[in-house]
Design a protein around this motif. Sequence first.
Motif, PDB file in Angstrom:
ATOM      1  N   ARG A   1       2.305   1.893  -3.305  1.00 55.38           N
ATOM      2  CA  ARG A   1       1.311   2.384  -4.263  1.00 55.38           C
ATOM      3  C   ARG A   1       0.966   3.849  -4.033  1.00 55.38           C
ATOM      4  O   ARG A   1       0.169   4.417  -4.770  1.00 55.38           O
TER       5      ARG A   1
ATOM      6  N   ILE B   1      -2.226   4.344  13.094  1.00 53.53           N
ATOM      7  CA  ILE B   1      -1.148   4.973  12.323  1.00 53.53           C
ATOM      8  C   ILE B   1       0.204   4.623  12.928  1.00 53.53           C
ATOM      9  O   ILE B   1       1.175   4.379  12.204  1.00 53.53           O
TER      10      ILE B   1
ATOM     11  N   LEU C   1       0.825  -1.214   0.000  1.00 52.95           N
ATOM     12  CA  LEU C   1       0.000   0.000   0.000  1.00 52.95           C
ATOM     13  C   LEU C   1       0.861   1.267   0.000  1.00 52.95           C
ATOM     14  O   LEU C   1       0.574   2.222  -0.732  1.00 52.95           O
TER      15      LEU C   1
ATOM     16  N   TYR D   1      -0.136   5.216  -0.932  1.00 56.92           N
ATOM     17  CA  TYR D   1      -1.060   5.479   0.169  1.00 56.92           C
ATOM     18  C   TYR D   1      -0.330   6.230   1.283  1.00 56.92           C
ATOM     19  O   TYR D   1       0.855   5.986   1.541  1.00 56.92           O
ATOM     20  N   SER D   2      -1.031   7.117   1.951  1.00 60.21           N
ATOM     21  CA  SER D   2      -0.484   7.768   3.147  1.00 60.21           C
ATOM     22  C   SER D   2      -0.598   6.814   4.329  1.00 60.21           C
ATOM     23  O   SER D   2      -1.325   5.825   4.263  1.00 60.21           O
ATOM     24  N   TYR D   3       0.130   7.121   5.411  1.00 59.63           N
ATOM     25  CA  TYR D   3       0.035   6.271   6.597  1.00 59.63           C
ATOM     26  C   TYR D   3      -1.405   6.219   7.109  1.00 59.63           C
ATOM     27  O   TYR D   3      -1.886   5.161   7.533  1.00 59.63           O
ATOM     28  N   LYS D   4      -2.093   7.342   7.050  1.00 64.15           N
ATOM     29  CA  LYS D   4      -3.482   7.392   7.509  1.00 64.15           C
ATOM     30  C   LYS D   4      -4.372   6.495   6.655  1.00 64.15           C
ATOM     31  O   LYS D   4      -5.236   5.767   7.173  1.00 64.15           O
ATOM     32  N   GLU D   5      -4.152   6.518   5.342  1.00 61.75           N
ATOM     33  CA  GLU D   5      -4.958   5.698   4.438  1.00 61.75           C
ATOM     34  C   GLU D   5      -4.665   4.208   4.643  1.00 61.75           C
ATOM     35  O   GLU D   5      -5.576   3.379   4.593  1.00 61.75           O
ATOM     36  N   VAL D   6      -3.400   3.876   4.881  1.00 59.62           N
ATOM     37  CA  VAL D   6      -3.043   2.483   5.148  1.00 59.62           C
ATOM     38  C   VAL D   6      -3.714   2.004   6.429  1.00 59.62           C
ATOM     39  O   VAL D   6      -4.256   0.902   6.498  1.00 59.62           O
TER      40      VAL D   6
ATOM     41  N   ARG E   1      -6.443   3.078   7.798  1.00 56.63           N
ATOM     42  CA  ARG E   1      -7.880   2.897   7.567  1.00 56.63           C
ATOM     43  C   ARG E   1      -8.151   1.632   6.750  1.00 56.63           C
ATOM     44  O   ARG E   1      -9.080   0.881   7.031  1.00 56.63           O
ATOM     45  N   GLU E   2      -7.328   1.361   5.753  1.00 57.31           N
ATOM     46  CA  GLU E   2      -7.508   0.198   4.885  1.00 57.31           C
ATOM     47  C   GLU E   2      -7.330  -1.106   5.645  1.00 57.31           C
ATOM     48  O   GLU E   2      -8.063  -2.075   5.413  1.00 57.31           O
TER      49      GLU E   2
END
Length: 222
Positions: A175, A190, A172, A177-182, A184-185
């Motif tokens: 690709r 975080i 991720l 993704y930010s740490y926050k997006e990772v 959440r995914e």
Amino acid sequence: MADPIRVLVVDDHAMFRAGVKAELATAGAGVVDVVAEAADVGEAVAQVRESRPDVVLLDVHLPGGGGVEVMRKVASTPGLADQTPRFLALSVSDAAEDVIGTIRGGARGYVTKTITGPELVAAIRRVNDGDAVFSPRLAGFVLDAFAGSIDVAAVDEDLDRLTEREREVMRLIARGYSYKEVARELFISIKTVETHMSSVLRKLQLSSRHELARWASDRRLL
């Protein structure tokens, strides 16, 4: 009319299993019958023994060892080896190492979770008939591996240094993704993402997420 194809759904997310069952009940009425479900390796092997499915829809990443471990245990369990079902990987991952590793482990096909209900029913029917089924982009990975364009051994050696969760974080982040997006995914904090990322960079001897993105791209892991 032929009996419906008996299907076992293996995925560690209950909501996803419920969605697949509902989709197959609609798109595959009279063609497929979901006879059981499982959330991890142990449950999957037990359900293969108890419910005798024709086809197992198998997630790649599972608690207890992953989809490849399910196939290995089924193949080596007395009483199951001679009645092994067909395995069709159904995963969110479209990374080359997951596709190739799963096919090498014994799966007859690999499709991603973006597949539609009717497409999934068609894939189940084809796998049950003995055909190999792949999403178009994923078929290229398998052909490249056989042609030698992907050094599978080198990819495996690098990835063996990482835990399953580290691989998910690595992919991720690579690709973009930010740490926050990772977080959440993957339903983690975080801080946990940061810890995994530090471990990934250390194990792969890389110094930044930009180097990681190049490393992953070179190995066709994105």
